[in-house]
Enzyme design. Structure first.
Site, short mmCIF file in Angstrom:
data_model
loop_
_atom_site.label_atom_id
_atom_site.label_comp_id
_atom_site.label_asym_id
_atom_site.label_seq_id
_atom_site.Cartn_x
_atom_site.Cartn_y
_atom_site.Cartn_z
N ASP A 23 -1.32 -0.87 6.26
CA ASP A 23 -1.45 -0.36 7.63
C ASP A 23 -2.88 -0.06 8.03
OD1 ASP A 23 -1.70 2.01 6.01
OD2 ASP A 23 -1.40 3.16 7.86
N ASP B 191 0.86 -1.18 0.00
CA ASP B 191 0.00 0.00 0.00
C ASP B 191 0.90 1.24 0.00
OD1 ASP B 191 -2.37 1.57 0.40
OD2 ASP B 191 -1.77 1.75 2.50
N ASP C 60 -6.84 -2.36 4.39
CA ASP C 60 -5.84 -3.31 3.91
C ASP C 60 -6.04 -4.71 4.48
OD1 ASP C 60 -4.43 -1.38 2.41
OD2 ASP C 60 -3.40 -0.68 4.21
#
Length: 645
Positions: free
Chosen positions: A539, A346, A543
Site C-alpha cells: 500500500d 506487506d 512498496d
C-alpha cells in the site's frame, strides 16, 4: 460485433449524459426491427408450410426480401463500406455473401434467419456489455461537477477543474468532496465508502487529509486543496477504470489474430467447394447443390461466437471485479491471476490497519480508567503517533484535568503535572533516568510499551500496536486453502518479533522482518529465480518498486499511496486483504468461461463444417452452428456477472 468493440481497439466506455440520451432514443428502434422481423418471418414460413394459395412466385421473394432489407440491410451496407476500404475478410462480408447467396438459390427464410439471429446476438452482446458497464459505472457516479470556492470572502461556484491548489473550498452536509485537501474546520465526520468500500463514519480533525469522493455527513466544512482535479486519487482511479478494457489478454489477442487468418482461409475453401467437385464428378456435377453447400460452409465458419463472446467474457470479469471493489487494469491481468502460485504481502497497511491502537492497559497504583485519563491529558501535548493513539483511546473531551509543567524528553517520553499527580509516561529509559524501579520483565513484551510512573512510583504500562484488519485472518485462511497457491509470505520493515507475532496470529508460515525496500526486492527476486509466479500486495510508496517487479502487483487503493496505485496491475479499492482471494477467484472464473466458449464454438463449428461439406447439414443447422452457438457463448459469458465471490 459492435462498433465499440472492434478488433484492435478498446471497448469504449461512454458514460456521458449525451450518450445515455442517444441510447434511450434508439433502444426501442433496435428492438422493434428484430421483433417485427421475427414475427413476419414466422408468418412467411407459415404461408409456405401450409401452401397458402396466394403465396406463389414472386410473392415469397418480395415478402422475404422486404424483411431482409430491414434486418440485414445495415449489415450489407457495412460489408460494402469495408470492401471499399479493402477489408474483405470479415464477418459482415461472410454474412452478406452467405445470406444473399441463400436468396439466389431460393432459401429465403434461411437467409433471413441467419441475419435475424445475428442481430439478436448483437443485442444480447450489447445488453451484456451494458450490464458490466453498470457495475463499473457505480464508480463514476462519485464525480462532482461543481464546488463552492471562497474568494475574497465570497462564495464562487466553479467546476473542480478550475480550482487551484491552495484555494479554500466549502462542502455542505451531504455533499461529496470534490478535491483532495487538508481539513481547516475543527472537526468533520466523513463517509469514505467511495474510496474504501467501508460505510462506517470516519472522524477527521483539523489538519487531517481528506480525499475527493468522501462524503461530508453532518455540518459545513472548509478544506484547503492540495491537488488539481486531474491529480486527485479519485480521478486517477476513474481514469484507470476507463482504460482497463483496452488492455487485452493473450487469449483474446490470439483469437483476434486467428480470426484474421481463419476468415480468408474459410472464404477460399468455400469457393473451392464449388469449383473442385466439377473436376471429380464430371457430368454428375450439380452447381446448385455445391453452391448451397458452400453457402452453408460460409455461414458455419463465421467466427462470431469467438469474436463476440471472448472479449465479452473478459469485460464481464472486469465488471465483476468492479462490483466487488477490485479494479483490474486490463483483461491480461485476469489471466495472470490464474497463474499465481506465490502470494507475497506487506504487513503495515495491507494486513494491519496502519494506525497505532492501544492493545492492553495494566494499572498497579490507581484504577485503570484514572491512569488512562491522566496519561491521555499529558500526551495531548505531544505530536507523536503513539501519543495520538493514547489520546484517542482515553477519550478525554470531558475531563476536568489539566496538564502543567509539561516537558517532552527526547527519546524518552513525557513528564508533567496533571491535577495533583506528577506523571511520567515513556519508555524504560525514562524511568531509568529518574531512578524509578520497575518490573524489568516487561522489556520482553513484543508490542510498543508506554511505562507510567505516578508520583515517582511505577504505576503500570500501556501496550500499543498496529492492529490487524478485520478480515486479515480470513484473507490468509482463504489463500492457504487454494490448491494453486504454494506459499503465502509476509515481508515487513518492522522488527522481527512484531512480524513473528502477526504471522502467528494469521497463520503465515514464512515472515521476514527488518527489511528496507531493497530487501523486499531481493526476496522477490530470489522467489522469481525459483520459477515462482508472484503476486505482491502493498500500500505504501516504499512498496511501488516491488509491485512493479512482481508478476502481478496489487495495491490497496482506498487510501494507499499514489505510487503504489499507479504501478499496480490490480487495485483493491476496499482496502480489504480478503479481496486478494476474490481477485484470484474472479480470474479463475473468467478463464474457465473463456475456454468453455472456445471449446463450444470450435467443437460445434468443426463438426457442422464437416457435415455441411458432405451435404449432411442444411442452412438451418448452419444457423444453429453459427448464431445459436454465439448466443450460447454470450449467455455463458454473462454468467460471471451473476456469480458471487
Amino acid at each position: 460485433m459492435s462498433e465499440d468493440c472492434k478488433e484492435g481497439t478498446a471497448c469504449a466506455i461512454d458514460f456521458t449524459e449525451e450518450s445515455k440520451i442517444k441510447k434511450s432514443v434508439t433502444v426501442n428502434k433496435e428492438y422493434i426491427y428484430p421483433i417485427l422481423g421475427l414475427l413476419f418471418l414466422l408468418i412467411g414460413i407459415g404461408f409456405e408450410y401450409f401452401n397458402a394459395p396466394f403465396f406463389k412466385k414472386p410473392i415469397p421473394l418480395i415478402w422475404f426480401g422486404i424483411i431482409y432489407i430491414f434486418i440485414g440491410g445495415p449489415i450489407v451496407l457495412k460489408a460494402l463500406k469495408l470492401i471499399l476500404k479493402g477489408d474483405i475478410y470479415n464477418e459482415f462480408v461472410l454474412m452478406s455473401v452467405a445470406t444473399l447467396g441463400a436468396f439466389l438459390i431460393g432459401s429465403y427464410a434461411e437467409g433471413i434467419a441467419v441475419m435475424l439471429f445475428y442481430v439478436i446476438g448483437e443485442l444480447f452482446q450489447e445488453s451484456a456489455v451494458n450490464r458490466a458497464k453498470r457495475s463499473i459505472e457505480s464508480l463514476l457516479k462519485v464525480q462532482i461537477d461543481e464546488v463552492i470556492v471562497l474568494e475574497n470572502e465570497k462564495q464562487v461556484t466553479k467546476h473542480p477543474k478550475n480550482v487551484e491548489i491552495g484555494q479554500i473550498i466549502q462542502v455542505k452536509a451531504g455533499q461529496k468532496i470534490a478535491l483532495d485537501g487538508i481539513l481547516i474546520s475543527e472537526f468533520a465526520t466523513l463517509n469514505t465508502a467511495a474510496l474504501t468500500g467501508e460505510s462506517v463514519p470516519d472522524n477527521r480533525k483539523k489538519g487531517d487529509v481528506v480525499l475527493a469522493g468522501m462524503v461530508n455527513i453532518n455540518k459545513l466544512i472548509q478544506i484547503q486543496t492540495t491537488s488539481k482535479y486531474e491529480d486527485t486519487k479519485l480521478s486517477k482511479i476513474l481514469k484507470l477504470v476507463q482504460e482497463a478494457v483496452g488492455r487485452k489478454a493473450k487469449t483474446q489477442l490470439l483469437i483476434s489474430r486467428l480470426a484474421k487468418i481463419y476468415t480468408p482461409i474459410v472464404f477460399w475453401l468455400a469457393i473451392a467447394l464449388i469449383i473442385l467437385p466439377f473436376f471429380f464428378l464430371g457430368a454428375d456435377y450439380v452447381f446448385q447443390t455445391w453452391f448451397q453447400r458452400a453457402l452453408i460452409f460460409l455461414v458455419i465458419s463465421c467466427p462470431c461466437a469467438l469474436v463476440i463472446s471472448i472479449p465479452l467474457g473478459y469485460f464481464g470479469g472486469i465488471g465483476a471485479g468492479s462490483k466487488n471493489g477490485i479494479l483490474f487494469k486490463g483483461s491480461n491481468f485476469l489471466d495472470l491471476m490464474t497463474k499465481v502460485d506465490t502470494v507475497v504481502m506487506d504487513k503495515t497497511g495491507t494486513l494491519t490497519k496502519g494506525v497505532f491502537e492501544v492493545q492492553n492497559v495494566v494499572s498497579l497504583k490507581v484504577s485503570e480508567e484514572l491512569m488512562v485519563e491522566l496519561v491521555g491529558v499529558l500526551e495531548q501535548n505531544s505530536t507523536h503517533p503513539i501519543a495520538d493513539a493514547i489520546v484517542e483511546y482515553a477519550n478525554i473531551e470531558n475531563t476536568n484535568f489539566k496538564a502543567t509543567k509539561v516537558e517532552e524528553i527526547s527519546g524518552h517520553g513525557m513528564k508533567g503535572n496533571v491535577g495533583d499527580y506528577t506523571i511520567l509516561a515513556g519508555n524504560t529509559r525514562l524511568l531509568e533516568k529518574f531512578t524509578i524501579p520497575f518490573d524489568t520483565s516487561i522489556k520482553s513484551i513484543i508490542d510498543t510499551i508506554v511505562i507510567i510512573a505516578i508520583n515517582n512510583e511505577y504505576a503500570g504500562y500501556i501496550t500499543i500496536a498496529d492492529s490487524l484488519k478485520d478480515d486479515a485472518k480470513k484473507a490468509i485462511s482463504e489463500l492457504n486453502k487454494m490448491p494453486n497457491i504454494k506459499e503465502v509470505i509476509m515481508l515487513s520493515g518492522d522488527k522481527q518479533s512484531v512480524v513473528n507475532k502477526v504471522a502467528t496470529q494469521l497463520g503465515i508460515k514464512k515472515a521476514i522482518g527488518g527489511l528496507l525496500p531493497e530487501g523486499k526486492i531481493k526476496e522477490v527476486e530470489l522467489l522469481k529465480a525459483k520459477g515462482r509466479t508472484i503476486a505482491f500486495i502493498g500500500d505504501g510508496i516504499n512498496d511501488a518498486p516491488v509491485i512493479t517487479l512482481s508478476d502481478v502487483g496489487l495495491a490497496m487503493g482506498g487510501l494507499g499511496s499514489d505510487a503504489a496505485i499507479e504501478t499496480a496491475d490490480v487495485i483493491i479499492q476496499t482496502d480489504q486483504p480478503s479481496k486478494i482471494a476474490t481477485a484470484i477467484n474472479i480470474g479463475n472464473a473468467t478463464n474457465k468461461i473463456i475456454w468453455q466458449n472456445i471449446s463450444l464454438a470450435l467443437g460445434v463449428k468443426i463438426l457442422v463444417l464437416i457435415l455441411g461439406a458432405m451435404g449432411m447439414a442444411t442452412m438451418w443447422e448452419a444457423v444453429i452452428a453459427d448464431v445459436g452457438v454465439a448466443l450460447l457463448a454470450i449467455l455463458n459469458a454473462v454468467r460471471i456477472q451473476r456469480m458471487k465471490f
